[in-house]
Design a protein around this motif. Sequence first.
Motif, PDB file in Angstrom:
ATOM      1  N   LYS A 214      37.792 -54.737   4.880  1.00  0.00           N
ATOM      2  CA  LYS A 214      36.940 -54.516   3.507  1.00  0.00           C
ATOM      3  C   LYS A 214      36.519 -53.359   3.840  1.00  0.00           C
ATOM      4  N   LYS A 215      35.188 -53.540   4.458  1.00  0.00           N
ATOM      5  CA  LYS A 215      34.360 -52.687   4.814  1.00  0.00           C
ATOM      6  C   LYS A 215      34.617 -50.918   3.954  1.00  0.00           C
ATOM      7  N   LEU A 216      35.597 -51.288   5.660  1.00  0.00           N
ATOM      8  CA  LEU A 216      36.035 -49.193   5.243  1.00  0.00           C
ATOM      9  C   LEU A 216      36.721 -48.817   3.703  1.00  0.00           C
ATOM     10  N   TYR A 217      37.214 -50.195   3.486  1.00  0.00           N
ATOM     11  CA  TYR A 217      38.008 -49.042   1.333  1.00  0.00           C
ATOM     12  C   TYR A 217      36.429 -49.250   0.608  1.00  0.00           C
ATOM     13  N   ILE A 218      35.401 -50.603   0.992  1.00  0.00           N
ATOM     14  CA  ILE A 218      34.593 -50.063  -0.437  1.00  0.00           C
ATOM     15  C   ILE A 218      33.931 -49.072  -0.342  1.00  0.00           C
ATOM     16  N   PHE A 219      34.203 -48.134   1.313  1.00  0.00           N
ATOM     17  CA  PHE A 219      32.767 -46.853   1.013  1.00  0.00           C
ATOM     18  C   PHE A 219      33.255 -46.325   0.345  1.00  0.00           C
ATOM     19  N   PHE A 220      34.567 -46.108   0.445  1.00  0.00           N
ATOM     20  CA  PHE A 220      35.668 -45.281  -0.351  1.00  0.00           C
ATOM     21  C   PHE A 220      36.144 -44.725  -1.617  1.00  0.00           C
ATOM     22  N   ASP A 221      35.580 -46.610  -2.587  1.00  0.00           N
ATOM     23  CA  ASP A 221      36.956 -46.570  -3.243  1.00  0.00           C
ATOM     24  C   ASP A 221      36.351 -46.042  -4.185  1.00  0.00           C
ATOM     25  N   ASP A 222      34.676 -46.086  -4.254  1.00  0.00           N
ATOM     26  CA  ASP A 222      34.423 -45.191  -5.389  1.00  0.00           C
ATOM     27  C   ASP A 222      34.610 -43.261  -5.243  1.00  0.00           C
ATOM     28  N   LYS A 223      35.257 -43.177  -4.315  1.00  0.00           N
ATOM     29  CA  LYS A 223      35.091 -41.220  -3.790  1.00  0.00           C
ATOM     30  C   LYS A 223      37.168 -41.167  -3.674  1.00  0.00           C
ATOM     31  N   ASP A 224      37.435 -41.664  -4.174  1.00  0.00           N
ATOM     32  CA  ASP A 224      38.660 -41.654  -3.999  1.00  0.00           C
ATOM     33  C   ASP A 224      39.056 -41.297  -5.174  1.00  0.00           C
ATOM     34  N   LYS A 225      38.928 -40.475  -5.818  1.00  0.00           N
ATOM     35  CA  LYS A 225      39.424 -38.924  -6.927  1.00  0.00           C
ATOM     36  C   LYS A 225      38.501 -37.552  -5.686  1.00  0.00           C
ATOM     37  N   PHE A 226      37.598 -37.518  -5.098  1.00  0.00           N
ATOM     38  CA  PHE A 226      36.899 -37.108  -4.606  1.00  0.00           C
ATOM     39  C   PHE A 226      37.698 -37.220  -3.654  1.00  0.00           C
ATOM     40  N   MET A 227      38.007 -38.031  -2.549  1.00  0.00           N
ATOM     41  CA  MET A 227      39.390 -37.540  -1.176  1.00  0.00           C
ATOM     42  C   MET A 227      40.816 -36.899  -1.841  1.00  0.00           C
ATOM     43  N   HIS A 228      41.498 -37.090  -2.792  1.00  0.00           N
ATOM     44  CA  HIS A 228      42.693 -36.519  -2.867  1.00  0.00           C
ATOM     45  C   HIS A 228      41.550 -34.935  -3.469  1.00  0.00           C
ATOM     46  N   PHE A 229      41.443 -34.489  -4.013  1.00  0.00           N
ATOM     47  CA  PHE A 229      40.990 -33.384  -4.241  1.00  0.00           C
ATOM     48  C   PHE A 229      40.578 -31.987  -3.117  1.00  0.00           C
ATOM     49  N   SER A 230      39.826 -33.497  -1.891  1.00  0.00           N
ATOM     50  CA  SER A 230      39.167 -32.584  -1.233  1.00  0.00           C
ATOM     51  C   SER A 230      40.119 -32.498   0.117  1.00  0.00           C
ATOM     52  N   GLN A 231      41.350 -33.457   0.883  1.00  0.00           N
ATOM     53  CA  GLN A 231      42.279 -33.690   1.141  1.00  0.00           C
ATOM     54  C   GLN A 231      42.741 -32.316   1.397  1.00  0.00           C
ATOM     55  N   TYR A 232      43.677 -31.851   0.134  1.00  0.00           N
ATOM     56  CA  TYR A 232      43.867 -30.991  -0.893  1.00  0.00           C
ATOM     57  C   TYR A 232      43.536 -29.480  -0.422  1.00  0.00           C
ATOM     58  N   PHE A 233      42.461 -29.777  -1.072  1.00  0.00           N
ATOM     59  CA  PHE A 233      41.764 -28.571  -0.444  1.00  0.00           C
ATOM     60  C   PHE A 233      42.214 -28.166   0.869  1.00  0.00           C
ATOM     61  N   LEU A 234      41.576 -28.680   1.403  1.00  0.00           N
ATOM     62  CA  LEU A 234      41.506 -28.699   3.003  1.00  0.00           C
ATOM     63  C   LEU A 234      42.891 -28.541   3.472  1.00  0.00           C
ATOM     64  N   LEU A 235      44.052 -28.727   2.623  1.00  0.00           N
ATOM     65  CA  LEU A 235      45.398 -28.619   3.757  1.00  0.00           C
ATOM     66  C   LEU A 235      45.531 -26.944   3.107  1.00  0.00           C
ATOM     67  N   VAL A 236      45.453 -26.523   1.815  1.00  0.00           N
ATOM     68  CA  VAL A 236      46.195 -25.255   1.481  1.00  0.00           C
ATOM     69  C   VAL A 236      45.111 -24.382   2.381  1.00  0.00           C
ATOM     70  N   ILE A 237      43.594 -24.430   2.424  1.00  0.00           N
ATOM     71  CA  ILE A 237      43.761 -23.429   2.857  1.00  0.00           C
ATOM     72  C   ILE A 237      43.478 -23.229   4.837  1.00  0.00           C
ATOM     73  N   LEU A 238      43.044 -24.609   5.292  1.00  0.00           N
ATOM     74  CA  LEU A 238      43.909 -24.249   6.222  1.00  0.00           C
ATOM     75  C   LEU A 238      45.100 -23.882   6.728  1.00  0.00           C
ATOM     76  N   GLY A 239      46.446 -24.255   5.878  1.00  0.00           N
ATOM     77  CA  GLY A 239      47.529 -23.800   5.290  1.00  0.00           C
ATOM     78  C   GLY A 239      47.141 -21.921   5.155  1.00  0.00           C
ATOM     79  N   LEU A 240      46.827 -22.358   4.459  1.00  0.00           N
ATOM     80  CA  LEU A 240      46.845 -19.727   4.547  1.00  0.00           C
ATOM     81  C   LEU A 240      46.266 -19.223   5.628  1.00  0.00           C
ATOM     82  N   PHE A 241      45.228 -19.911   6.044  1.00  0.00           N
ATOM     83  CA  PHE A 241      44.111 -19.655   7.515  1.00  0.00           C
ATOM     84  C   PHE A 241      45.542 -19.350   8.469  1.00  0.00           C
ATOM     85  N   SER A 242      45.977 -20.714   8.590  1.00  0.00           N
ATOM     86  CA  SER A 242      47.150 -20.967   9.878  1.00  0.00           C
ATOM     87  C   SER A 242      48.570 -19.985   9.819  1.00  0.00           C
ATOM     88  N   PHE A 243      49.363 -19.927   8.461  1.00  0.00           N
ATOM     89  CA  PHE A 243      50.212 -19.146   8.495  1.00  0.00           C
ATOM     90  C   PHE A 243      49.662 -17.530   7.903  1.00  0.00           C
TER      91      PHE A 243
END
Length: 124
Positions: A31-60
């Motif tokens: 619950k405590k962790l979830y409440i911390f991320f609750d209002d940041k959900d959209k930012f987390m979705h955006f940033s996780q794939y932003f980093l995934l693509v950058i890491l993928g482009l860099f590594s391959f």
Amino acid sequence: MSSMKIKIIFIIYYLLILFLSINNFNIDQLKKLYIFFDDKDKFMHFSQYFLLVILGLFSFKVTMNGKNFVLILIFIMTSSGLSEFAQIYLSARDASYIDWFYDIGGGISGFIVFSGINKLCYKK
């Protein structure tokens, strides 16, 4: 850092995203962790794939062109779409088209940012 280590980091990061996307965590215990991320959900979705693509482009060492952009876009749409679809069947999770759009937006932004940095650093 060797190329193989970077590829392993990419694969681990991708699997972590998938694991977190389709896991049915008991919200009462987190619950405590979830409440911390609750209002940041959209930012987390955006940033996780932003980093995934950058890491993928860099590594391959992907060439920046239209064909690879389309392939990466299809990869992001399929991967994030399947994880959002799986969340329909999880009691503690919400599936959302908006989350899917943020995933895609993060991936596209990651490609554009990496492409711009690549052009600045490696002028021909």
